[in-house]
Motif scaffolding. Sequence first.
Motif, PDB file in Angstrom:
ATOM      1  N   ARG A 116     -19.897 -29.309  16.310  1.00 29.49           N
ATOM      2  CA  ARG A 116     -19.148 -28.816  17.468  1.00 29.49           C
ATOM      3  C   ARG A 116     -19.632 -27.430  17.884  1.00 29.49           C
ATOM      4  N   LYS A 117     -19.369 -27.101  19.139  1.00 29.89           N
ATOM      5  CA  LYS A 117     -19.706 -25.778  19.644  1.00 29.89           C
ATOM      6  C   LYS A 117     -18.653 -24.772  19.183  1.00 29.89           C
ATOM      7  N   PRO A 118     -19.047 -23.547  18.814  1.00 28.02           N
ATOM      8  CA  PRO A 118     -18.073 -22.540  18.377  1.00 28.02           C
ATOM      9  C   PRO A 118     -17.033 -22.256  19.457  1.00 28.02           C
ATOM     10  N   ASP A 119     -15.759 -22.124  19.049  1.00 29.14           N
ATOM     11  CA  ASP A 119     -14.682 -21.828  19.989  1.00 29.14           C
ATOM     12  C   ASP A 119     -14.178 -20.392  19.866  1.00 29.14           C
ATOM     13  N   SER A 120     -14.898 -19.569  19.110  1.00 30.80           N
ATOM     14  CA  SER A 120     -14.546 -18.158  18.972  1.00 30.80           C
ATOM     15  C   SER A 120     -15.798 -17.364  18.650  1.00 30.80           C
ATOM     16  N   MET A 121     -15.675 -16.039  18.728  1.00 28.25           N
ATOM     17  CA  MET A 121     -16.763 -15.174  18.291  1.00 28.25           C
ATOM     18  C   MET A 121     -16.634 -14.931  16.798  1.00 28.25           C
ATOM     19  N   SER A 122     -17.749 -14.646  16.169  1.00 26.58           N
ATOM     20  CA  SER A 122     -17.740 -14.410  14.728  1.00 26.58           C
ATOM     21  C   SER A 122     -18.714 -13.293  14.376  1.00 26.58           C
ATOM     22  N   ALA A 123     -18.290 -12.432  13.480  1.00 32.86           N
ATOM     23  CA  ALA A 123     -19.163 -11.382  12.945  1.00 32.86           C
ATOM     24  C   ALA A 123     -19.241 -11.528  11.431  1.00 32.86           C
ATOM     25  N   VAL A 124     -20.446 -11.392  10.907  1.00 32.61           N
ATOM     26  CA  VAL A 124     -20.631 -11.239   9.466  1.00 32.61           C
ATOM     27  C   VAL A 124     -20.994  -9.786   9.217  1.00 32.61           C
ATOM     28  N   VAL A 125     -20.206  -9.121   8.406  1.00 36.85           N
ATOM     29  CA  VAL A 125     -20.393  -7.699   8.137  1.00 36.85           C
ATOM     30  C   VAL A 125     -20.862  -7.530   6.697  1.00 36.85           C
ATOM     31  N   HIS A 126     -22.003  -6.870   6.522  1.00 39.87           N
ATOM     32  CA  HIS A 126     -22.526  -6.586   5.188  1.00 39.87           C
ATOM     33  C   HIS A 126     -22.071  -5.191   4.782  1.00 39.87           C
ATOM     34  N   LEU A 127     -21.515  -5.093   3.585  1.00 42.10           N
ATOM     35  CA  LEU A 127     -20.924  -3.841   3.114  1.00 42.10           C
ATOM     36  C   LEU A 127     -21.685  -3.335   1.898  1.00 42.10           C
ATOM     37  N   TYR A 128     -21.971  -2.038   1.914  1.00 40.06           N
ATOM     38  CA  TYR A 128     -22.821  -1.410   0.907  1.00 40.06           C
ATOM     39  C   TYR A 128     -22.077  -0.275   0.215  1.00 40.06           C
ATOM     40  N   GLY A 129     -22.517   0.038  -1.001  1.00 42.42           N
ATOM     41  CA  GLY A 129     -21.996   1.192  -1.713  1.00 42.42           C
ATOM     42  C   GLY A 129     -22.897   2.397  -1.518  1.00 42.42           C
ATOM     43  N   THR A 130     -22.409   3.538  -1.922  1.00 41.94           N
ATOM     44  CA  THR A 130     -23.204   4.762  -1.839  1.00 41.94           C
ATOM     45  C   THR A 130     -23.880   5.100  -3.158  1.00 41.94           C
ATOM     46  N   GLY A 131     -23.767   4.206  -4.141  1.00 41.00           N
ATOM     47  CA  GLY A 131     -24.415   4.423  -5.422  1.00 41.00           C
ATOM     48  C   GLY A 131     -23.441   4.243  -6.571  1.00 41.00           C
ATOM     49  N   GLY A 132     -23.981   4.234  -7.794  1.00 43.41           N
ATOM     50  CA  GLY A 132     -23.149   4.078  -8.980  1.00 43.41           C
ATOM     51  C   GLY A 132     -23.035   2.628  -9.420  1.00 43.41           C
ATOM     52  N   THR A 133     -22.132   2.387 -10.366  1.00 44.37           N
ATOM     53  CA  THR A 133     -21.889   1.051 -10.919  1.00 44.37           C
ATOM     54  C   THR A 133     -20.539   0.551 -10.434  1.00 44.37           C
ATOM     55  N   LEU A 134     -20.519  -0.640  -9.888  1.00 41.30           N
ATOM     56  CA  LEU A 134     -19.288  -1.186  -9.304  1.00 41.30           C
ATOM     57  C   LEU A 134     -18.227  -1.419 -10.375  1.00 41.30           C
ATOM     58  N   LYS A 135     -17.024  -0.907 -10.093  1.00 38.27           N
ATOM     59  CA  LYS A 135     -15.879  -1.138 -10.979  1.00 38.27           C
ATOM     60  C   LYS A 135     -14.873  -2.100 -10.347  1.00 38.27           C
ATOM     61  N   ARG A 136     -14.467  -1.797  -9.104  1.00 38.47           N
ATOM     62  CA  ARG A 136     -13.486  -2.666  -8.443  1.00 38.47           C
ATOM     63  C   ARG A 136     -13.529  -2.455  -6.936  1.00 38.47           C
ATOM     64  N   VAL A 137     -12.936  -3.416  -6.232  1.00 35.63           N
ATOM     65  CA  VAL A 137     -12.788  -3.341  -4.780  1.00 35.63           C
ATOM     66  C   VAL A 137     -11.309  -3.510  -4.463  1.00 35.63           C
TER      67      VAL A 137
END
Length: 420
Positions: free
Chosen positions: A313-334
């Motif tokens: 089917r043809k899309p019936d809405s707009m869609s964005a995929v957003v890529h999210l980055y850290g500023t450094g370090g080791t990931l603990k939680r979001v």
Amino acid sequence: MTKKNAIVLGGTVPHKFLIENLKARGYRTLLIDYYVNPPAASVCDKHIQESTLNQDAVLKIAEQENTSLVISGCVDQANVTACYVAEKLGLPAPYDYKTALRVTDKTLMKEGLVRAGVATSEYKYVSSSEVNSFQCNDYPKVVKPCDCNGSKGVRKVRNADELRLALVEACNFSRTGRAIVENFNEGQEVNGYFFISEVEVYDLYIKGKKLPETDGHTSLQSFLTLGPEQINEKAKENFIQAVSKIAQEFSLRNTPILVQANINGDSVKIIEFAPRVGGGLSSREIALLTGFDIIDSVVSSYLGEPVDLSNIRKPDSMSAVVHLYGTGGTLKRVEGMEELIAEGIVEEFHMHKTPGMEMSCEDLASRNRVMGAIIRGRSLLDINARVRRMIAVLRFFSTDNTECLNRSLFTSNGNAFYKS
């Protein structure tokens, strides 16, 4: 009844859904990935910590595990390994090893595009021994390694100094010490997602890409995509014709294909392509917008099964995929995901990194993404408002409890991070 064994190469987010698909088909799934805890490890039956680029090691594992399928849905170089092992062991694959090399080595790919009469940017090859002597007379240029995953080492350069630095980096990233220098195309950069059947090319979804402002030291990796991209019918026709020529030149049949291009009016210039599922969250986005399960299609492609293309089917809405980055370090939680889902701001979140993984801030290459979000809306203004809300609520924390979400991409230019 003994289950068949399937090896999945690469523990990326899309491969979580690939593993679930294979399990539903009755396979016991073995994941090969050199990270300790990649995203797809949580759903596989067995995780083997090994490089997907080590073809002989993967071949040995496949023999030991009595494997009936080795597959990579969305990782270029791992796909080469899958086709290599398939050819050695007589396993199913979407195309042979020679073709896998042609569609992942950018020098061979460019040669094929030119031979097929597909419009693409002018280019030159540069080996590591030629870096110091190579010169250009006009800028900007794009420099990229000839054989790397994702956007690693891809740079837009504006002068000789940036060119040399980018060439050194690209040749270092390349497994064969080679880089491509090509003209920078004008127009909107897009990702086109298609399926090549036995007889024709099906247009699934085309979306535009937002690239960061770059000084020659930042990767040409989009941090936000928005679709469906509005292009005129002539440009779409030219795009599909280009994909048809690619299919014929590279003998591609019954496979999904991601094609990156620049569209300027009616003109379409192909940047590069990959006969596979797109990385990141594109497979989920396509499923949500069109109803087409592109992950299932790539499994069918490997197994030589026909793919039902009748209910797209043809899309019936707009869609964005957003890529999210850290500023450094080791990931603990979001923090903040549950609130944003409950508010209806974000459709889906997916983690590219798990706690304990490093968050490199060196550039925006795909390997450095912490997580991705799919946002749907009625208009560009609606999408913008939802992204701003997400950025205000979301929090990344490193192991030293420093808040480390990289917001700079979304706060420059008066928050006008995506313009129509």
